[in-house]
Design a protein around this motif. Structure first.
Motif, short mmCIF file in Angstrom:
data_model
loop_
_atom_site.label_atom_id
_atom_site.label_comp_id
_atom_site.label_asym_id
_atom_site.label_seq_id
_atom_site.Cartn_x
_atom_site.Cartn_y
_atom_site.Cartn_z
N GLU A 106 0.98 -1.27 0.06
CA GLU A 106 0.06 0.07 0.06
C GLU A 106 0.77 1.27 -0.01
O GLU A 106 0.12 2.16 -0.35
CB GLU A 106 -0.87 0.07 1.30
CG GLU A 106 -2.03 -0.69 1.11
CD GLU A 106 -3.08 -0.89 2.39
OE1 GLU A 106 -4.22 -0.79 2.07
OE2 GLU A 106 -2.41 -0.54 3.49
N ARG B 161 -4.26 13.22 -4.21
CA ARG B 161 -5.62 13.01 -3.39
C ARG B 161 -6.69 13.69 -4.18
O ARG B 161 -7.53 13.14 -4.25
CB ARG B 161 -5.19 13.56 -2.06
CG ARG B 161 -6.47 13.57 -1.23
CD ARG B 161 -7.38 12.39 -1.16
NE ARG B 161 -6.52 11.25 -0.44
CZ ARG B 161 -6.25 10.94 0.81
NH1 ARG B 161 -7.00 11.83 1.79
NH2 ARG B 161 -5.66 10.02 1.51
N LEU C 12 -7.75 12.08 -7.57
CA LEU C 12 -8.27 10.88 -7.33
C LEU C 12 -9.62 11.14 -6.84
O LEU C 12 -10.72 10.50 -7.36
CB LEU C 12 -7.23 9.84 -6.57
CG LEU C 12 -6.00 9.63 -7.27
CD1 LEU C 12 -5.20 8.77 -6.38
CD2 LEU C 12 -6.50 8.73 -8.55
N GLU D 212 -0.39 9.59 -4.75
CA GLU D 212 -1.30 8.21 -4.30
C GLU D 212 -1.67 7.60 -5.42
O GLU D 212 -1.77 7.87 -6.82
CB GLU D 212 -2.54 8.74 -3.88
CG GLU D 212 -2.21 9.73 -2.49
CD GLU D 212 -3.42 9.92 -1.37
OE1 GLU D 212 -4.53 9.30 -1.95
OE2 GLU D 212 -3.41 10.47 -0.64
N ALA E 222 -4.95 4.61 -6.86
CA ALA E 222 -6.28 4.16 -6.34
C ALA E 222 -6.86 3.18 -7.23
O ALA E 222 -6.65 3.26 -8.43
CB ALA E 222 -7.04 5.09 -5.62
N TYR F 26 -12.85 2.57 -4.29
CA TYR F 26 -12.11 3.90 -3.89
C TYR F 26 -12.69 3.92 -2.44
O TYR F 26 -11.99 4.32 -1.51
CB TYR F 26 -12.46 4.89 -4.71
CG TYR F 26 -11.39 6.17 -4.34
CD1 TYR F 26 -10.20 6.13 -4.21
CD2 TYR F 26 -11.92 7.21 -3.94
CE1 TYR F 26 -9.14 7.36 -3.82
CE2 TYR F 26 -11.28 8.49 -3.72
CZ TYR F 26 -9.92 8.35 -3.57
OH TYR F 26 -9.12 9.47 -3.32
N ARG G 136 -6.69 2.30 -1.85
CA ARG G 136 -5.83 3.35 -2.32
C ARG G 136 -4.68 2.97 -1.75
O ARG G 136 -4.31 2.27 -0.78
CB ARG G 136 -6.51 4.67 -1.83
CG ARG G 136 -6.85 4.70 -0.54
CD ARG G 136 -7.25 6.05 -0.05
NE ARG G 136 -8.84 6.08 -0.59
CZ ARG G 136 -9.53 7.28 -0.13
NH1 ARG G 136 -8.94 8.30 0.55
NH2 ARG G 136 -10.85 6.95 -0.22
N SER H 284 -0.17 4.85 -1.23
CA SER H 284 0.60 6.25 -1.15
C SER H 284 1.86 5.89 -2.05
O SER H 284 2.57 4.87 -1.82
CB SER H 284 0.73 6.85 -0.10
OG SER H 284 1.54 6.22 0.88
#
Length: 133
Positions: free
Chosen positions: A37, A66, A69, A111, A113, A120, A125, A127
């Motif tokens: 992740e 962020r 998305l 990020e 996702a 989502y 999601r 990073s």
């Protein structure tokens, strides 16, 4: 078919196969999680992402910020069948594998996702930290 020139995004630019620095495998499944992740890359690094869908549902891997998305996920809820075709998106059918090559030429926190409606929102999601040169 006409090739589009790679488009610079805040999170980087489409990479070239002959410039790949390393490969990173990303597994996705119906628990609405990516493994790993969290990723760390160096600014300027070109990564070949290998996406393995271990679930029974369609999943996707979309790079962004962020904000981009969140906006895109909201659009997907309104139009679930929306087609994608950007260099920073990979759609992976169940039990299949996808691939994406991306050059992280901008430092920062970004990020990734799955923007399929509901996925989502369920927390699918991750990073990417791009460390400045």
């Amino acid at each position: 078919m006409m090739q589009h020139a790679p488009q610079q995004k805040p999170w980087g630019i489409a990479g070239q196969a002959d410039k790949v620095d390393r490969s990173v495998e990303i597994r996705m499944d119906d628990s609405m999680r990516f493994t790993p992740e969290r990723l760390q890359v160096k600014q300027g690094e070109t990564i070949r992402f290998v996406h393995r869908n271990e679930g029974e549902l369609m999943h996707e891997f979309v790079l962004g910020t962020r904000q981009t998305l969140d906006e895109h996920a909201a659009e997907m809820l309104k139009a679930p069948g929306m087609a994608h075709g950007e260099a920073y998106m990979a759609h992976v059918a169940p039990a299949q594998q996808g691939e994406m090559i991306w050059t992280f030429n901008q430092a920062g926190e970004f990020e990734f996702a799955c923007l399929i409606a509901g996925h989502y929102q369920a927390g699918m999601r991750g990073s990417i930290e791009v460390l400045a040169e």
